[in-house]
Design an enzyme around this catalytic site. Structure first.
Site, mmCIF file in Angstrom:
data_model
loop_
_atom_site.group_PDB
_atom_site.id
_atom_site.type_symbol
_atom_site.label_atom_id
_atom_site.label_comp_id
_atom_site.label_asym_id
_atom_site.label_seq_id
_atom_site.Cartn_x
_atom_site.Cartn_y
_atom_site.Cartn_z
ATOM 1 N N THR A 154 -5.265 -6.850 10.734
ATOM 2 C CA THR A 154 -5.556 -5.589 10.023
ATOM 3 C C THR A 154 -5.044 -4.389 10.806
ATOM 4 O O THR A 154 -4.470 -3.464 10.231
ATOM 5 C CB THR A 154 -7.084 -5.456 9.826
ATOM 6 O OG1 THR A 154 -7.540 -6.626 9.133
ATOM 7 C CG2 THR A 154 -7.436 -4.216 9.017
ATOM 8 N N LYS A 205 0.824 -1.220 0.000
ATOM 9 C CA LYS A 205 0.000 0.000 0.000
ATOM 10 C C LYS A 205 0.861 1.275 0.000
ATOM 11 O O LYS A 205 2.067 1.223 0.259
ATOM 12 C CB LYS A 205 -0.935 -0.029 1.209
ATOM 13 C CG LYS A 205 -1.926 -1.196 1.179
ATOM 14 C CD LYS A 205 -2.923 -1.043 2.312
ATOM 15 C CE LYS A 205 -3.935 -2.167 2.317
ATOM 16 N NZ LYS A 205 -4.967 -1.940 3.343
ATOM 17 N N ASN A 264 -2.067 0.451 6.547
ATOM 18 C CA ASN A 264 -1.555 -0.775 7.169
ATOM 19 C C ASN A 264 -0.641 -1.589 6.269
ATOM 20 O O ASN A 264 -0.568 -2.814 6.385
ATOM 21 C CB ASN A 264 -2.713 -1.613 7.748
ATOM 22 C CG ASN A 264 -3.648 -2.144 6.694
ATOM 23 O OD1 ASN A 264 -3.538 -1.779 5.520
ATOM 24 N ND2 ASN A 264 -4.562 -3.012 7.087
ATOM 25 N N HIS A 281 -2.035 -5.500 1.700
ATOM 26 C CA HIS A 281 -3.337 -6.166 1.605
ATOM 27 C C HIS A 281 -3.104 -7.586 1.118
ATOM 28 O O HIS A 281 -2.253 -7.822 0.262
ATOM 29 C CB HIS A 281 -4.232 -5.430 0.596
ATOM 30 C CG HIS A 281 -5.447 -6.209 0.195
ATOM 31 N ND1 HIS A 281 -6.590 -6.232 0.954
ATOM 32 C CD2 HIS A 281 -5.684 -7.009 -0.862
ATOM 33 C CE1 HIS A 281 -7.481 -7.025 0.361
ATOM 34 N NE2 HIS A 281 -6.954 -7.495 -0.746
ATOM 35 N N PHE A 302 -15.533 3.825 7.150
ATOM 36 C CA PHE A 302 -14.169 4.215 6.781
ATOM 37 C C PHE A 302 -13.923 4.186 5.271
ATOM 38 O O PHE A 302 -12.787 4.407 4.830
ATOM 39 C CB PHE A 302 -13.154 3.317 7.501
ATOM 40 C CG PHE A 302 -13.304 1.836 7.224
ATOM 41 C CD1 PHE A 302 -12.812 1.273 6.055
ATOM 42 C CD2 PHE A 302 -13.929 1.016 8.142
ATOM 43 C CE1 PHE A 302 -12.937 -0.087 5.813
ATOM 44 C CE2 PHE A 302 -14.060 -0.352 7.912
ATOM 45 C CZ PHE A 302 -13.567 -0.901 6.728
ATOM 46 N N ARG A 341 -1.931 -14.409 5.018
ATOM 47 C CA ARG A 341 -2.586 -13.618 6.075
ATOM 48 C C ARG A 341 -1.834 -13.747 7.400
ATOM 49 O O ARG A 341 -1.752 -12.802 8.174
ATOM 50 C CB ARG A 341 -4.067 -13.978 6.185
ATOM 51 C CG ARG A 341 -4.827 -13.458 4.944
ATOM 52 C CD ARG A 341 -6.259 -13.866 4.917
ATOM 53 N NE ARG A 341 -7.105 -13.041 5.766
ATOM 54 C CZ ARG A 341 -7.513 -11.817 5.453
ATOM 55 N NH1 ARG A 341 -7.123 -11.240 4.330
ATOM 56 N NH2 ARG A 341 -8.321 -11.160 6.252
ATOM 57 N N ARG A 397 2.753 -6.273 8.932
ATOM 58 C CA ARG A 397 2.045 -5.095 9.463
ATOM 59 C C ARG A 397 2.650 -4.621 10.781
ATOM 60 O O ARG A 397 2.736 -3.422 11.042
ATOM 61 C CB ARG A 397 0.549 -5.391 9.595
ATOM 62 C CG ARG A 397 -0.148 -5.325 8.224
ATOM 63 C CD ARG A 397 -1.551 -5.807 8.303
ATOM 64 N NE ARG A 397 -2.308 -5.542 7.084
ATOM 65 C CZ ARG A 397 -3.402 -6.209 6.744
ATOM 66 N NH1 ARG A 397 -3.864 -7.187 7.524
ATOM 67 N NH2 ARG A 397 -4.042 -5.915 5.635
ATOM 68 N N GLU A 450 -9.185 -10.370 -7.492
ATOM 69 C CA GLU A 450 -8.244 -9.262 -7.274
ATOM 70 C C GLU A 450 -7.043 -9.362 -8.210
ATOM 71 O O GLU A 450 -6.523 -8.337 -8.679
ATOM 72 C CB GLU A 450 -7.823 -9.224 -5.792
ATOM 73 C CG GLU A 450 -9.017 -8.855 -4.910
ATOM 74 C CD GLU A 450 -8.740 -8.889 -3.418
ATOM 75 O OE1 GLU A 450 -9.650 -8.545 -2.647
ATOM 76 O OE2 GLU A 450 -7.611 -9.255 -3.006
ATOM 77 N N TYR A 471 -12.359 -2.100 -3.540
ATOM 78 C CA TYR A 471 -12.861 -2.238 -2.176
ATOM 79 C C TYR A 471 -14.388 -2.125 -2.110
ATOM 80 O O TYR A 471 -14.932 -1.740 -1.066
ATOM 81 C CB TYR A 471 -12.219 -1.186 -1.277
ATOM 82 C CG TYR A 471 -10.813 -1.561 -0.828
ATOM 83 C CD1 TYR A 471 -10.588 -2.700 -0.049
ATOM 84 C CD2 TYR A 471 -9.717 -0.767 -1.155
ATOM 85 C CE1 TYR A 471 -9.308 -3.037 0.380
ATOM 86 C CE2 TYR A 471 -8.433 -1.106 -0.722
ATOM 87 C CZ TYR A 471 -8.241 -2.242 0.042
ATOM 88 O OH TYR A 471 -6.983 -2.583 0.478
HETATM 89 P P1 CMP Z 1 -7.310 -4.502 3.870
HETATM 90 O O1 CMP Z 1 -6.846 -5.839 4.275
HETATM 91 O O2 CMP Z 1 -6.712 -3.904 2.639
HETATM 92 O O3 CMP Z 1 -8.906 -4.555 3.668
HETATM 93 C C1 CMP Z 1 -9.743 -3.455 3.887
HETATM 94 C C2 CMP Z 1 -9.027 -2.275 4.444
HETATM 95 O O4 CMP Z 1 -9.839 -1.303 5.058
HETATM 96 C C3 CMP Z 1 -8.111 -2.743 5.564
HETATM 97 O O5 CMP Z 1 -7.045 -3.484 5.062
HETATM 98 C C4 CMP Z 1 -7.776 -1.440 6.248
HETATM 99 O O6 CMP Z 1 -6.685 -0.778 5.622
HETATM 100 C C5 CMP Z 1 -9.040 -0.628 6.024
HETATM 101 N N1 CMP Z 1 -9.776 -0.538 7.286
HETATM 102 C C6 CMP Z 1 -10.349 -1.530 7.965
HETATM 103 N N2 CMP Z 1 -10.916 -1.075 9.101
HETATM 104 C C7 CMP Z 1 -10.672 0.266 9.119
HETATM 105 C C8 CMP Z 1 -10.994 1.300 10.018
HETATM 106 N N3 CMP Z 1 -11.688 1.048 11.133
HETATM 107 N N4 CMP Z 1 -10.587 2.549 9.726
HETATM 108 C C9 CMP Z 1 -9.894 2.803 8.589
HETATM 109 N N5 CMP Z 1 -9.564 1.838 7.678
HETATM 110 C C10 CMP Z 1 -9.935 0.588 7.962
#
Ligand code: CMP
Length: 131
Positions: free
Chosen positions: A85, A3, A106, A109, A51, A79, A96, A120, A43
Protein backbone atom coordinates in the site's frame (compact mmCIF):
# COMPACT_ATOMS: atom_id res chain seq x y z
CA UNK A 1 -8.91 0.45 -10.19
CA UNK A 2 -6.34 2.84 -11.60
CA UNK A 3 -6.53 5.84 -9.27
CA UNK A 4 -6.66 9.56 -10.08
CA UNK A 5 -2.91 10.23 -9.69
CA UNK A 6 -1.96 7.53 -12.19
CA UNK A 7 -4.64 8.64 -14.67
CA UNK A 8 -3.59 12.31 -14.31
CA UNK A 9 0.08 11.43 -14.80
CA UNK A 10 -0.56 9.47 -18.01
CA UNK A 11 0.17 5.98 -16.68
CA UNK A 12 -3.00 4.14 -17.82
CA UNK A 13 -1.29 2.54 -20.83
CA UNK A 14 1.84 1.44 -18.98
CA UNK A 15 -0.19 -0.03 -16.12
CA UNK A 16 -2.52 -1.98 -18.45
CA UNK A 17 0.56 -3.26 -20.27
CA UNK A 18 1.99 -4.65 -17.01
CA UNK A 19 -1.38 -6.17 -16.09
CA UNK A 20 -1.60 -7.98 -19.44
CA UNK A 21 2.06 -9.03 -19.33
CA UNK A 22 1.42 -10.62 -15.91
CA UNK A 23 -1.23 -12.86 -17.48
CA UNK A 24 -4.45 -11.09 -16.47
CA UNK A 25 -7.34 -10.91 -18.92
CA UNK A 26 -9.34 -7.69 -18.91
CA UNK A 27 -13.02 -8.73 -18.81
CA UNK A 28 -14.60 -5.29 -18.41
CA UNK A 29 -13.26 -1.74 -18.14
CA UNK A 30 -14.64 1.76 -17.65
CA UNK A 31 -13.21 5.24 -17.14
CA UNK A 32 -15.36 7.30 -14.81
CA UNK A 33 -15.22 9.78 -11.94
CA UNK A 34 -16.45 8.83 -8.48
CA UNK A 35 -18.91 11.08 -6.65
CA UNK A 36 -18.35 11.58 -2.91
CA UNK A 37 -21.19 9.11 -2.27
CA UNK A 38 -19.56 6.56 -4.59
CA UNK A 39 -16.17 6.87 -2.86
CA UNK A 40 -17.72 6.67 0.61
CA UNK A 41 -19.59 3.52 -0.40
CA UNK A 42 -16.65 1.89 -2.16
CA UNK A 43 -14.37 2.48 0.85
CA UNK A 44 -17.07 2.04 3.55
CA UNK A 45 -14.85 -0.48 5.34
CA UNK A 46 -12.38 2.37 6.06
CA UNK A 47 -15.09 4.78 7.33
CA UNK A 48 -13.68 4.96 10.87
CA UNK A 49 -10.04 5.40 9.81
CA UNK A 50 -8.38 8.77 10.36
CA UNK A 51 -7.48 8.97 6.66
CA UNK A 52 -11.04 8.40 5.41
CA UNK A 53 -11.72 12.07 4.57
CA UNK A 54 -8.42 12.39 2.72
CA UNK A 55 -9.14 9.12 0.89
CA UNK A 56 -12.56 10.32 -0.30
CA UNK A 57 -11.17 13.75 -1.31
CA UNK A 58 -8.43 12.11 -3.29
CA UNK A 59 -10.54 9.40 -4.92
CA UNK A 60 -13.02 12.02 -6.18
CA UNK A 61 -10.30 14.39 -7.42
CA UNK A 62 -10.23 13.10 -11.00
CA UNK A 63 -11.16 10.22 -13.27
CA UNK A 64 -10.32 6.60 -12.46
CA UNK A 65 -10.26 3.43 -14.56
CA UNK A 66 -12.09 0.44 -13.10
CA UNK A 67 -11.58 -3.04 -14.51
CA UNK A 68 -12.58 -6.62 -13.90
CA UNK A 69 -9.56 -8.90 -14.29
CA UNK A 70 -9.44 -12.68 -14.70
CA UNK A 71 -6.62 -15.07 -13.87
CA UNK A 72 -6.04 -18.16 -11.74
CA UNK A 73 -5.19 -17.00 -8.21
CA UNK A 74 -6.04 -13.46 -9.37
CA UNK A 75 -6.43 -11.71 -5.99
CA UNK A 76 -3.08 -12.83 -4.60
CA UNK A 77 -1.18 -12.46 -7.87
CA UNK A 78 -2.59 -8.98 -8.46
CA UNK A 79 -1.61 -7.83 -5.00
CA UNK A 80 1.92 -9.04 -5.71
CA UNK A 81 1.92 -7.16 -9.02
CA UNK A 82 0.77 -3.88 -7.45
CA UNK A 83 3.00 -4.02 -4.34
CA UNK A 84 2.56 -2.73 -0.79
CA UNK A 85 0.00 0.00 0.00
CA UNK A 86 2.80 2.39 0.92
CA UNK A 87 4.96 2.83 -2.21
CA UNK A 88 8.03 3.32 0.00
CA UNK A 89 7.56 -0.31 1.08
CA UNK A 90 6.59 -1.66 -2.34
CA UNK A 91 8.96 -4.13 -4.01
CA UNK A 92 11.03 -3.08 -7.05
CA UNK A 93 9.13 -3.46 -10.32
CA UNK A 94 5.68 -3.35 -8.74
CA UNK A 95 3.09 -0.92 -10.10
CA UNK A 96 3.06 1.12 -6.91
CA UNK A 97 6.86 1.29 -6.75
CA UNK A 98 6.91 2.53 -10.34
CA UNK A 99 3.92 4.86 -10.39
CA UNK A 100 2.57 5.74 -6.91
CA UNK A 101 3.13 9.17 -5.36
CA UNK A 102 2.31 8.41 -1.70
CA UNK A 103 0.31 6.08 0.54
CA UNK A 104 -2.86 8.04 -0.31
CA UNK A 105 -2.14 8.62 -4.00
CA UNK A 106 -0.90 5.08 -4.55
CA UNK A 107 -1.79 4.62 -8.24
CA UNK A 108 -3.90 1.48 -8.07
CA UNK A 109 -6.33 -0.55 -5.98
CA UNK A 110 -6.76 -4.33 -5.98
CA UNK A 111 -9.47 -6.35 -4.25
CA UNK A 112 -8.27 -8.15 -1.12
CA UNK A 113 -10.46 -11.28 -1.46
CA UNK A 114 -12.62 -13.10 -4.01
CA UNK A 115 -15.73 -11.94 -2.13
CA UNK A 116 -14.64 -8.30 -2.26
CA UNK A 117 -13.67 -8.68 -5.92
CA UNK A 118 -17.27 -9.67 -6.65
CA UNK A 119 -18.67 -6.79 -4.56
CA UNK A 120 -16.28 -4.23 -6.08
CA UNK A 121 -16.86 -5.54 -9.62
CA UNK A 122 -20.60 -5.27 -9.12
CA UNK A 123 -20.12 -1.72 -7.78
CA UNK A 124 -18.81 -0.59 -11.16
CA UNK A 125 -20.35 -2.99 -13.65
CA UNK A 126 -23.59 -4.46 -12.32
CA UNK A 127 -26.31 -3.62 -14.80
CA UNK A 128 -23.80 -2.18 -17.27
CA UNK A 129 -21.93 -5.10 -18.74
CA UNK A 130 -21.50 -8.87 -18.60
CA UNK A 131 -18.19 -10.27 -17.48
P1 CMP B 1 -6.31 0.81 -1.31
O1 CMP B 1 -5.65 -0.47 -1.61
O2 CMP B 1 -7.14 1.43 -2.38
O3 CMP B 1 -7.23 0.62 -0.01
C1 CMP B 1 -7.50 1.65 0.91
C2 CMP B 1 -6.74 2.90 0.62
O4 CMP B 1 -6.64 3.81 1.68
C3 CMP B 1 -5.29 2.53 0.31
O5 CMP B 1 -5.19 1.87 -0.91
C4 CMP B 1 -4.61 3.87 0.43
O6 CMP B 1 -4.68 4.61 -0.78
C5 CMP B 1 -5.45 4.57 1.49
N1 CMP B 1 -4.69 4.62 2.74
C6 CMP B 1 -4.30 3.60 3.50
N2 CMP B 1 -3.60 4.03 4.56
C7 CMP B 1 -3.54 5.38 4.44
C8 CMP B 1 -2.96 6.40 5.22
N3 CMP B 1 -2.29 6.12 6.34
N4 CMP B 1 -3.10 7.68 4.81
C9 CMP B 1 -3.79 7.96 3.68
N5 CMP B 1 -4.38 7.01 2.89
C10 CMP B 1 -4.23 5.74 3.27
Amino acid sequence: MIKPDAVENGHIGAILEKINAAGFKIKAMVMTQLSRNDAQEFYAVHRERPFFGELVDYMTSGPIVAAILEKDNAVEDFRKLIGATNPEEAAEGTIRKLYAQSIAANAIHGSDSDDNARIEGDFFFSGRARY
